[in-house]
Design an enzyme around this catalytic site. Structure first.
Site, PDB file in Angstrom:
ATOM      1  N   ASN A 135       0.421   1.789  -8.282  1.00  0.00           N
ATOM      2  CA  ASN A 135       1.251   1.100  -9.279  1.00  0.00           C
ATOM      3  C   ASN A 135       2.358   1.987  -9.840  1.00  0.00           C
ATOM      4  OD1 ASN A 135      -0.130   2.771 -11.017  1.00  0.00           O
ATOM      5  ND2 ASN A 135      -1.007   1.129 -12.279  1.00  0.00           N
ATOM      6  N   ASP A 165      -1.240   4.455   3.721  1.00  0.00           N
ATOM      7  CA  ASP A 165      -1.978   3.755   4.776  1.00  0.00           C
ATOM      8  C   ASP A 165      -3.061   4.623   5.415  1.00  0.00           C
ATOM      9  OD1 ASP A 165      -0.557   1.405   4.508  1.00  0.00           O
ATOM     10  OD2 ASP A 165       1.014   2.021   5.910  1.00  0.00           O
ATOM     11  N   ASP A 169       0.851  -1.184   0.000  1.00  0.00           N
ATOM     12  CA  ASP A 169       0.000   0.000   0.000  1.00  0.00           C
ATOM     13  C   ASP A 169       0.890   1.238   0.000  1.00  0.00           C
ATOM     14  OD1 ASP A 169      -2.007   1.879   0.336  1.00  0.00           O
ATOM     15  OD2 ASP A 169      -3.067   0.709   1.851  1.00  0.00           O
ATOM     16  N   SER A 199       0.203 -24.438   1.879  1.00  0.00           N
ATOM     17  CA  SER A 199       1.537 -23.951   2.217  1.00  0.00           C
ATOM     18  C   SER A 199       2.514 -24.059   1.062  1.00  0.00           C
ATOM     19  CB  SER A 199       2.080 -24.709   3.427  1.00  0.00           C
ATOM     20  OG  SER A 199       2.103 -26.098   3.176  1.00  0.00           O
ATOM     21  N   ASP A 252      -6.229   9.193 -11.964  1.00  0.00           N
ATOM     22  CA  ASP A 252      -5.051   9.534 -11.141  1.00  0.00           C
ATOM     23  C   ASP A 252      -4.626  11.001 -11.299  1.00  0.00           C
ATOM     24  OD1 ASP A 252      -4.827   7.097  -9.958  1.00  0.00           O
ATOM     25  OD2 ASP A 252      -3.230   6.347 -11.255  1.00  0.00           O
ATOM     26  N   VAL A 277      -7.076   4.276  -1.260  1.00  0.00           N
ATOM     27  CA  VAL A 277      -5.856   4.118  -2.053  1.00  0.00           C
ATOM     28  C   VAL A 277      -5.251   2.757  -1.732  1.00  0.00           C
ATOM     29  CG1 VAL A 277      -3.532   4.991  -2.476  1.00  0.00           C
ATOM     30  CG2 VAL A 277      -5.432   6.591  -2.147  1.00  0.00           C
ATOM     31  N   ASP A 331      -1.581   8.867  -7.116  1.00  0.00           N
ATOM     32  CA  ASP A 331      -1.502   7.478  -7.588  1.00  0.00           C
ATOM     33  C   ASP A 331      -2.449   6.638  -6.736  1.00  0.00           C
ATOM     34  OD1 ASP A 331      -0.812   5.039  -8.606  1.00  0.00           O
ATOM     35  OD2 ASP A 331       1.165   4.951  -7.666  1.00  0.00           O
ATOM     36  N   ILE A 364       2.255   4.721 -11.496  1.00  0.00           N
ATOM     37  CA  ILE A 364       2.005   5.287 -12.824  1.00  0.00           C
ATOM     38  C   ILE A 364       0.822   6.250 -12.731  1.00  0.00           C
ATOM     39  CG2 ILE A 364       1.448   4.759 -15.234  1.00  0.00           C
ATOM     40  CD1 ILE A 364       2.345   1.888 -14.682  1.00  0.00           C
ATOM     41  N   ASN A 373      -3.899   3.779  -7.159  1.00  0.00           N
ATOM     42  CA  ASN A 373      -3.799   2.322  -7.099  1.00  0.00           C
ATOM     43  C   ASN A 373      -2.375   1.832  -6.848  1.00  0.00           C
ATOM     44  OD1 ASN A 373      -2.677   2.897  -9.552  1.00  0.00           O
ATOM     45  ND2 ASN A 373      -4.292   1.921 -10.774  1.00  0.00           N
TER      46      ASN A 373
END
Length: 480
Positions: free
Chosen positions: A170, A147, A144, A187, A162, A152, A166, A172, A168
Site C-alpha cells: 500500500n 511477485d 502486487d 458482467s 513493515d 507480500v 512494504d 506506506i 502489503n
C-alpha cells in the site's frame, strides 16, 4: 454518474459470435458511404484504424473475403446477405431466418441464406500478450509489489509493522484499521463495455481503437473504471467514483486492496484471495444484478434461477466466505435490477450501428440476437410485455430471497446486509437534474454504493486522521 448497465449489451455480457460478421460488414459498408470511397478503400481504412499489432490479421481477412464483400455491397446487398453468401454460417434444421436488416427483394436472396447461426462458425480469435494489468491482472486485483515473495501482496496485515519492507503493497510504512473491497458479480460489475465509436463510423478513427488489444485481453470488461473497484479515471465515458476510491479517501491505508471477481458470482466466491489469519477484513459486495434471470434460451423462464436454487447457492457461497474472510468483515447482498427499464427507454432508439442511416433500432438488434439464441436477456429484451413482467417478477422473488438471507442468517466472521438496486430512484433523481433516463444506461459509470451504505457507518470504517500526512510523505503511494 449513477449506474452502469451497458446499453450495447444490457445486464449480461453478450459479445456473442453470431453478430460479428454482420457487425463488421455493416461498418465497412458505412465507412464507404461516409467517406464516399470504394469498399476496398473502406476495408483498408478500417485495418489502418486498428492497432499495428493486429493489422496483419485484418489485412489477411480483407484479402480473403474482401473481393466478395465488395462485389455484393456494390450490388446493394446488405450485411446479412453478405455474411450468408460467404458461407461462414450453417443452417440448423427448423430454425427461423435471422436477419438484422430487411431482406432485399431479389429472387436469388434466399440462396444466400443457408444459415441462421453465423456466429458459431465465424470466430475471430484475437490473441495478444498484454501487460499484467489485463488477463485478470491488476485491473482486477490490487497490483502486487513483489511477485517473487508470496507473503507480500495487497490486503495483508503489515508484517512486523513493515519494519523491513512494504509487506502489503500500500506504499506506506505501517498501516492500521485497513480493509479491502471485493466484488462478486456478473458482467455489469466487471463493467462490460463495447465503445460505441467502434460501431459509429462518424466517430471512428485510429484513436477509437487504440485500446483494442487491452480490451480484448480484459474480455471487453473495464473493471478499472467500475462502480465498486474502479481506480483509474475513465476513458470510455462517465467518470470513476467507486466504492474503492471512497474507502481509500477515508483511509489511505486501504490503497490497492481491491478484488473484482466478476463473471458468474454463484461460484466466483471460491476464487477469492483472502487469508483469514494474515489479512485485513474486507467489504464484500455480492451483486448478480441480472445473471440469475438473464439467458438467451427460447424457453427463458425455464432456465432462470429459482428461489430455492438462489437460497442454496447464496448460502453455500456465504459459508465459504465465512471460512476464509478475516473476522470483522462485512458482506452486502445487492438485489436484482428491474430490467424492464432497458426496453422502456431504449427499444425505439437507434443503436450506434444504425445511427448513420437510421435503420437499426435497439429493438431490431434485440430481435436479431434473440433469433440467433444469443440474446443477453431474452426475458427483458423482448417486445413481449408479459414476458418482461414475468422476468421482473422472478427477479423480485430472488431479491426477496437475498433480503431474507440477510435478515435471518448469522456468520462468525462477518455481518451481512441487504440493499436494493436503486434503479428507479436513480432515474427519478436524474430527471430532476434535467437528464433523460436512457442516458443513465451508458456510458455513465455506476451508482454510488457508498451513499447507500451511509445507514451502516460501521461498514465504511473510521476516517484516518493521518491521511494528510500520508499524502504529504508518500504522495501517490506508488500508484495503482
Amino acid at each position: 454518474k449513477m449506474l452502469h448497465i451497458p446499453r450495447n449489451t444490457t445486464v449480461c455480457k453478450f459479445l456473442g459470435l453470431s453478430h460479428r460478421c454482420v457487425l463488421v460488414v455493416s461498418v465497412i459498408e458505412q465507412l464507404a458511404q461516409w467517406h464516399n470511397s470504394t469498399v476496398k478503400a473502406a476495408m483498408e481504412r478500417l485495418c489502418n484504424y486498428i492497432p499495428e499489432k493486429l493489422q496483419g490479421f485484418c489485412y489477411v481477412l480483407a484479402e480473403l473475403y474482401g473481393p466478395h464483400i465488395a462485389e455484393l455491397i456494390d450490388r446493394k446487398m446488405n450485411a446479412d446477405v453478405v455474411c450468408h453468401s460467404l458461407k461462414l454460417c450453417k443452417q440448423d434444421p427448423g430454425q427461423p431466418l435471422c436477419h438484422l436488416y430487411p431482406p432485399p427483394k431479389v429472387s436469388w436472396f434466399s440462396t444466400f441464406f443457408k444459415a441462421t447461426d453465423c456466429a458459431r462458425s465465424f470466430m475471430l480469435e484475437l490473441n495478444s500478450t498484454e501487460a499484467s494489468s489485463t488477463l485478470r491482472g491488476y485491473h482486477w486485483r490490487g497490483r502486487d509489489c513483489n511477485d517473487k515473495n508470496t507473503t507480500v501482496y495487497p490486503g495483508r496485515r503489515p508484517d512486523n509493522w513493515d519494519v523491513k519492507s512494504d509487506s502489503n503493497c500500500n506504499g506506506i510504512w505501517v498501516s492500521a484499521d485497513s480493509q479491502g473491497v471485493v466484488l462478486l458479480g456478473d458482467s455489469a460489475g466487471a463493467h462490460f463495455h463495447i465503445p460505441p465509436e467502434w460501431m459509429t463510423v462518424t466517430q471512428m478513427s485510429a484513436k477509437s481503437f487504440a485500446n483494442l488489444p487491452m480490451a480484448f485481453t480484459d474480455e471487453l470488461d473495464w473493471p478499472q473504471f467500475s462502480e465498486i473497484t474502479g481506480f483509474l479515471n475513465s476513458t470510455i465515458g462517465g467518470w470513476t467514483d467507486s466504492l474503492y476510491l471512497r474507502l481509500r479517501r477515508r483511509n489511505r491505508c486501504n490503497h490497492r486492496d481491491l478484488q473484482n471477481i466478476s463473471q458468474n458470482a454463484v461460484y466466483l466466491s471460491f476464487s477469492l484471495a483472502r487469508n483469514q489469519l494474515l489479512d485485513n477484513p474486507a467489504i464484500v459486495i455480492y451483486a448478480t444484478i441480472g445473471n440469475d434471470v438473464c439467458n438467451g434460451n427460447r424457453d427463458t423462464l425455464a432456465h432462470m434461477t429459482t428461489p430455492k436454487e438462489m437460497l442454496s447457492n447464496v448460502v453455500q457461497a456465504l459459508r465459504y466466505l465465512d471460512s476464509c474472510l478475516p473476522n470483522g468483515s462485512h458482506v452486502i447482498l445487492t438485489g436484482l435490477v428491474d430490467g424492464r427499464f432497458l426496453w422502456d427507454n431504449l427499444h425505439d432508439r437507434y443503436h450506434p450501428l444504425g445511427q448513420l442511416n437510421r435503420d437499426v433500432t435497439y429493438s431490431q438488434l434485440y430481435s436479431f440476437l434473440d433469433c440467433l439464441q444469443v440474446s443477453p436477456c431474452s426475458g427483458w429484451l423482448t417486445p413481449n410485455e408479459t414476458l418482461r413482467n414475468l422476468t421482473s417478477e422472478r427477479a423480485l422473488q430472488l431479491s426477496n430471497v437475498l433480503k431474507e438471507i440477510a435478515r435471518s442468517e448469522k456468520f462468525a466472521n462477518f455481518d451481512i446486509f441487504y440493499m436494493d438496486f436503486p434503479l428507479r430512484q436513480t432515474a427519478e433523481e436524474w430527471r430532476k437534474m434535467g437528464g433523460e433516463p436512457w442516458q443513465l444506461i451508458e456510458p455513465v459509470d455506476g451508482f454510488h454504493p457508498s451513499q447507500a451504505l451511509r445507514e451502516w457507518p460501521q461498514v465504511l470504517g473510521k476516517e484516518n486522521p493521518f491521511n494528510n500526512q500520508i499524502e504529504a510523505i508518500f504522495k501517490d503511494q506508488g500508484g495503482h
